[in-house]
Design a protein around this motif. Structure first.
Motif, PDB file in Angstrom:
ATOM      1  N   LYS A   1      -8.080  -6.666   3.224  1.00 34.65           N
ATOM      2  CA  LYS A   1      -8.509  -7.020   4.832  1.00 34.65           C
ATOM      3  C   LYS A   1      -8.076  -5.873   5.547  1.00 34.65           C
ATOM      4  O   LYS A   1      -8.636  -5.549   6.467  1.00 34.65           O
ATOM      5  N   TYR A   2      -6.865  -4.950   5.296  1.00 37.79           N
ATOM      6  CA  TYR A   2      -6.255  -4.176   6.173  1.00 37.79           C
ATOM      7  C   TYR A   2      -7.529  -2.950   6.419  1.00 37.79           C
ATOM      8  O   TYR A   2      -7.681  -2.555   7.466  1.00 37.79           O
ATOM      9  N   TRP A   3      -7.959  -2.568   5.185  1.00 40.53           N
ATOM     10  CA  TRP A   3      -8.995  -1.484   5.316  1.00 40.53           C
ATOM     11  C   TRP A   3     -10.466  -1.916   5.683  1.00 40.53           C
ATOM     12  O   TRP A   3     -10.951  -1.131   6.712  1.00 40.53           O
ATOM     13  N   PHE A   4     -10.779  -3.131   5.310  1.00 40.68           N
ATOM     14  CA  PHE A   4     -12.094  -3.453   5.475  1.00 40.68           C
ATOM     15  C   PHE A   4     -12.131  -4.396   7.119  1.00 40.68           C
ATOM     16  O   PHE A   4     -13.313  -4.337   7.346  1.00 40.68           O
ATOM     17  N   LEU A   7       0.795  -1.257  -0.044  1.00 35.58           N
ATOM     18  CA  LEU A   7       0.097   0.112   0.043  1.00 35.58           C
ATOM     19  C   LEU A   7       1.071   1.242   0.019  1.00 35.58           C
ATOM     20  O   LEU A   7       0.187   2.460  -0.204  1.00 35.58           O
ATOM     21  N   THR A   8       2.056   1.177   0.235  1.00 35.79           N
ATOM     22  CA  THR A   8       3.222   2.079   0.287  1.00 35.79           C
ATOM     23  C   THR A   8       3.968   2.172  -0.811  1.00 35.79           C
ATOM     24  O   THR A   8       5.226   3.115  -0.666  1.00 35.79           O
ATOM     25  N   ASP A   9       3.945   1.281  -1.723  1.00 34.70           N
ATOM     26  CA  ASP A   9       4.925   1.009  -2.708  1.00 34.70           C
ATOM     27  C   ASP A   9       5.014   2.433  -3.636  1.00 34.70           C
ATOM     28  O   ASP A   9       4.002   2.726  -4.031  1.00 34.70           O
ATOM     29  N   PRO A  10       6.199   2.857  -3.728  1.00 34.53           N
ATOM     30  CA  PRO A  10       6.264   4.145  -4.501  1.00 34.53           C
ATOM     31  C   PRO A  10       5.965   4.214  -5.925  1.00 34.53           C
ATOM     32  O   PRO A  10       5.631   5.142  -6.578  1.00 34.53           O
ATOM     33  N   LEU A  35     -17.404 -12.212   8.456  1.00 31.24           N
ATOM     34  CA  LEU A  35     -17.109 -13.695   8.828  1.00 31.24           C
ATOM     35  C   LEU A  35     -15.840 -14.008   8.442  1.00 31.24           C
ATOM     36  O   LEU A  35     -15.212 -13.735   7.331  1.00 31.24           O
ATOM     37  N   ASP A  36     -15.212 -15.223   9.293  1.00 33.13           N
ATOM     38  CA  ASP A  36     -13.886 -15.786   9.178  1.00 33.13           C
ATOM     39  C   ASP A  36     -12.773 -15.024   8.871  1.00 33.13           C
ATOM     40  O   ASP A  36     -12.184 -15.210   7.735  1.00 33.13           O
ATOM     41  N   ASN A  37     -12.605 -13.863   9.483  1.00 29.28           N
ATOM     42  CA  ASN A  37     -11.458 -12.962   9.145  1.00 29.28           C
ATOM     43  C   ASN A  37     -11.747 -12.621   7.599  1.00 29.28           C
ATOM     44  O   ASN A  37     -10.580 -12.478   6.878  1.00 29.28           O
ATOM     45  N   LEU A  38     -12.827 -11.974   7.221  1.00 32.46           N
ATOM     46  CA  LEU A  38     -12.964 -11.393   6.103  1.00 32.46           C
ATOM     47  C   LEU A  38     -12.714 -12.300   4.793  1.00 32.46           C
ATOM     48  O   LEU A  38     -12.312 -12.022   3.811  1.00 32.46           O
ATOM     49  N   ALA A  39     -13.090 -13.582   4.981  1.00 31.02           N
ATOM     50  CA  ALA A  39     -12.856 -14.611   4.151  1.00 31.02           C
ATOM     51  C   ALA A  39     -13.545 -14.380   2.664  1.00 31.02           C
ATOM     52  O   ALA A  39     -13.142 -14.857   1.651  1.00 31.02           O
ATOM     53  N   ILE A  40     -14.506 -13.348   2.515  1.00 26.53           N
ATOM     54  CA  ILE A  40     -15.255 -12.898   1.501  1.00 26.53           C
ATOM     55  C   ILE A  40     -14.218 -12.385   0.400  1.00 26.53           C
ATOM     56  O   ILE A  40     -14.395 -12.714  -0.904  1.00 26.53           O
ATOM     57  N   PHE A  41     -13.113 -12.170   1.005  1.00 24.99           N
ATOM     58  CA  PHE A  41     -12.187 -11.700  -0.243  1.00 24.99           C
ATOM     59  C   PHE A  41     -11.244 -12.637  -0.738  1.00 24.99           C
ATOM     60  O   PHE A  41     -11.088 -12.694  -2.092  1.00 24.99           O
ATOM     61  N   ASP A  42     -11.118 -13.732  -0.088  1.00 26.25           N
ATOM     62  CA  ASP A  42     -10.353 -14.765  -0.662  1.00 26.25           C
ATOM     63  C   ASP A  42     -11.539 -15.268  -1.303  1.00 26.25           C
ATOM     64  O   ASP A  42     -10.969 -16.028  -2.595  1.00 26.25           O
ATOM     65  N   VAL A  45      -3.951 -11.708  -8.863  1.00 28.47           N
ATOM     66  CA  VAL A  45      -4.413 -11.126  -7.547  1.00 28.47           C
ATOM     67  C   VAL A  45      -3.695 -12.342  -6.654  1.00 28.47           C
ATOM     68  O   VAL A  45      -4.018 -13.447  -6.600  1.00 28.47           O
ATOM     69  N   THR A  46      -3.039 -11.756  -5.622  1.00 24.59           N
ATOM     70  CA  THR A  46      -2.221 -12.398  -4.595  1.00 24.59           C
ATOM     71  C   THR A  46      -2.691 -12.557  -3.268  1.00 24.59           C
ATOM     72  O   THR A  46      -3.524 -11.745  -2.788  1.00 24.59           O
ATOM     73  N   THR A  47      -2.331 -13.418  -2.534  1.00 20.56           N
ATOM     74  CA  THR A  47      -2.788 -13.463  -0.941  1.00 20.56           C
ATOM     75  C   THR A  47      -2.150 -12.126  -0.385  1.00 20.56           C
ATOM     76  O   THR A  47      -2.863 -11.712   0.641  1.00 20.56           O
ATOM     77  N   GLN A  48      -1.093 -11.545  -0.794  1.00 21.21           N
ATOM     78  CA  GLN A  48      -0.539 -10.355  -0.394  1.00 21.21           C
ATOM     79  C   GLN A  48      -1.388  -9.017  -0.718  1.00 21.21           C
ATOM     80  O   GLN A  48      -1.924  -8.063   0.105  1.00 21.21           O
TER      81      GLN A  48
END
Length: 342
Positions: free
Chosen positions: A248-251, A54-57, A221-228, A239-242
């Motif tokens: 997940k950081y923001w939501f 998120l802070t990659d220049p 639910l389940d640590n925002l599993a919706i994104f996975d 789209v990677t796990t990173q």
């Protein structure tokens, strides 16, 4: 449209909201308690520090601006003397969903990817009424002006597309061109949602999102599993796990889902207007063949409503297309801009 029709739709909408809410409780919440009555399915791994991505220049500089009396966060990349290419994300996303497009287009354009109101690091007003379409449109109109431009190339996805299309309808003079990915006009969606079983079924989640509290709990639910479940695509590494950790950081923050859900609550439509738009704004609407939320018949409705529109369906691509297939999507955008000498 008659009063009886509106009353019927009101009753149907509320019945479907109750129906989908009950299904959520029975098939999502209840099994969690039955399998582990002492567990907490809403426990989340909160992160105090943002992921390094998120802070990659390479994505640009993080900035803030006041537009339509709303503090908006955006990422700015590219030469400020170049034409403005503005990116509007959808649900549930934020500026980072455009990472592949920023690094591709920032050589020839000033790329600005904004967190829309209620998302990411932008201001989050409380109350459903703060998310009505006319306010969202004015945010973007004023943002273009505050960035120092009279016009921009607008690239949009999902809810960003609905807002972008409404901006195009209201203020076509502020656009060089509009690209709308996995989206539709608000009027086309309402028409097909009320006249076809296909779009009404695909819009089941929209009815469920109208309920209070339950959709927030379901999405967490389940640590925002919706994104996975919905952004990771088997066999693809775009789209990677990173990347998922960035979402997940923001939501994962407290009440982060309520403002985005208020977009649905504030703009649910019982009626729609049929109008032909003849303004000379280059317009490209793209759907993915695997999109689970949008009927491709929406593109036909759009073609009837806009005289200057190109539509396309991309094979083998789902809803989050600019993340899933960035090379294909970037080429479509580039080809469209080259065709119009933009």
């Amino acid at each position: 449209m008659g009063v009886l029709t509106i009353v019927q739709r009101f009753l149907i909408a509320n019945a479907l909201t109750v129906y989908y809410s009950v299904l959520t409780v029975l098939f999502k919440f209840l099994p969690k308690y039955l399998m582990n009555p002492f567990g907490d399915p809403w426990a989340m791994k909160l992160k105090l520090e943002p992921p390094t991505e998120l802070t990659d220049p390479k994505y640009g500089v993080h900035k803030y601006i006041k537009a339509n009396n709303m503090k908006l966060h955006y990422v700015d990349s590219g030469d400020p003397s170049k034409p403005l290419m503005l990116f509007l994300h959808g649900f549930p996303e934020f500026w980072y969903s455009w990472r592949h497009q920023i690094v591709h287009f920032n050589k020839n354009y000033r790329c600005v990817a904004v967190d829309m109101r209620g998302y990411g690091d932008s201001e989050r007003p409380e109350g459903v009424s703060f998310y009505k379409m006319e306010l969202l449109v004015e945010d973007i109109r004023d943002l273009i002006r505050q960035l120092g431009y009279e016009k921009c190339i607008l690239i949009s996805h999902d809810w960003g597309g609905l807002v972008a299309c409404s901006l195009r309808d209201t203020y076509p003079e502020v656009l060089h061109a509009l690209v709308m990915l996995a989206s539709t006009s608000h009027e086309a969606w309402a028409e097909l949602m009320w006249t076809t079983d296909e779009q009404r079924k695909k819009s089941g989640y929209v009815f469920s999102f109208r309920a209070p509290k339950i959709p927030e709990l379901a999405l967490q639910l389940d640590n925002l599993a919706i994104f996975d479940q919905f952004m990771l695509v088997k066999g693809k590494d775009t789209v990677t796990t990173q990347d998922i950790e960035c979402f997940k950081y923001w939501f994962g923050k407290q009440t982060a889902f309520t403002p985005p859900l208020n977009y649905y609550r504030a703009n649910f439509a019982y009626t729609y207007k049929k109008k032909v738009h003849k303004e000379n704004v280059p317009f490209l609407a793209v759907h993915g063949s695997n999109d689970r939320y949008l009927s491709h018949a929406l593109l036909d409705v759009m073609k009837d409503a806009y005289t200057n529109i190109e539509t396309m369906i991309v094979d083998g691509v789902g809803h989050f297309m600019q993340q899933e297939e960035p090379v294909k999507i970037n080429k479509l955008i580039s080809d469209m801009l080259a065709k119009h000498n933009l």
